[in-house]
Design an enzyme around this catalytic site. Sequence first.
Site: not given
Ligand code: PDD
Length: 284
Positions: A32, A147, A179, A204
């Site tokens: 996703y 992801k 994280e 991620l």
């Molecule tokens: N989550 N780390 C994890 C485990 C994440 O699920 C996310 C993003 C990030 C940040 O990545 P980015 O800056 O590309 O959004 C880091 C999204 C927002 C979600 O699951 O809703």
Amino acid sequence: MRTVYVNGDYLPENEAKVSVFDRGFLFADGIYEVASVLGGKLIDYPAHMVRLHRSANELGMRFTVSDDELLAIHRELVSRNGLEEGAVYLQMTRGATDRDFTFDTEKLTPTLVLFTQARALIDSPVATRGMKVITIPDLRWGRCDIKTVQLLYPSLGKMEAKKQGADDAWMVRDGVVTEGTSNNAFIVTRDGAIVTRPLSNSILPGITRATLMAYSEKNGIRIEEREFTVEEAKQAAEAFITSATVFVGPVVAIDGVELSDGKPGPVALGLRQTYIEESLKRAI
Ligand code: PDD
């Protein structure tokens, strides 16, 4: 009622359906992306699509839509739903087939679903009051760089944080912070450098992380890409998280230990401002 996209169709949300045999449902065999929307425009969109391709490649998933089509679908959904501020969620799975641990990707048609979520991103309470985080062991699988929709552990982690009166959880593996449950973790040292762990299979590769680091370098803020412990984080001048839906979220407490007097710190707030301003300029 929202209009959502499912495999080529735009449908009212209560008519949008996927098969009970979808491998996303049965095996979490899906990937996703979440791209935020400000002023009806997509933020950091090209980078999100690069990561989507990478996730598909890593899992040997077929990619049956073109980049132009994907952008058109995003824009069509934003327009049909009158979305000014919020996010577009995209999920792609390997497809539907009778339940079996083995599969033949070539014979499957990937499932593609997109929907919008309206949400105040700029005037978010997280920015004004900051976030409290707890720490929990990182018990996720070894490919957190992909992801995937396997989000049960992060979801339970966030519930544990709520139970303890906090907003989120930072995960810890081998003594260092990996994280947040849905965001990347940063600390700010007493001499004003920002610290975040290097990319690996353990986290991620956040799009907001990468963009923010580029902006920080331009603004002359020193970046130390290295691991840090919970103890170091508790003694840091500030801490914050980055994600597509929060942008930069100041962290004001870690396991009950207050940082920057329990208020969002100046470095985090400054970076948040920079991120929003720069993103608006580049939104498409
Ligand atoms: N989550 N780390 C994890 C485990 C994440 O699920 C996310 C993003 C990030 C940040 O990545 P980015 O800056 O590309 O959004 C880091 C999204 C927002 C979600 O699951 O809703």
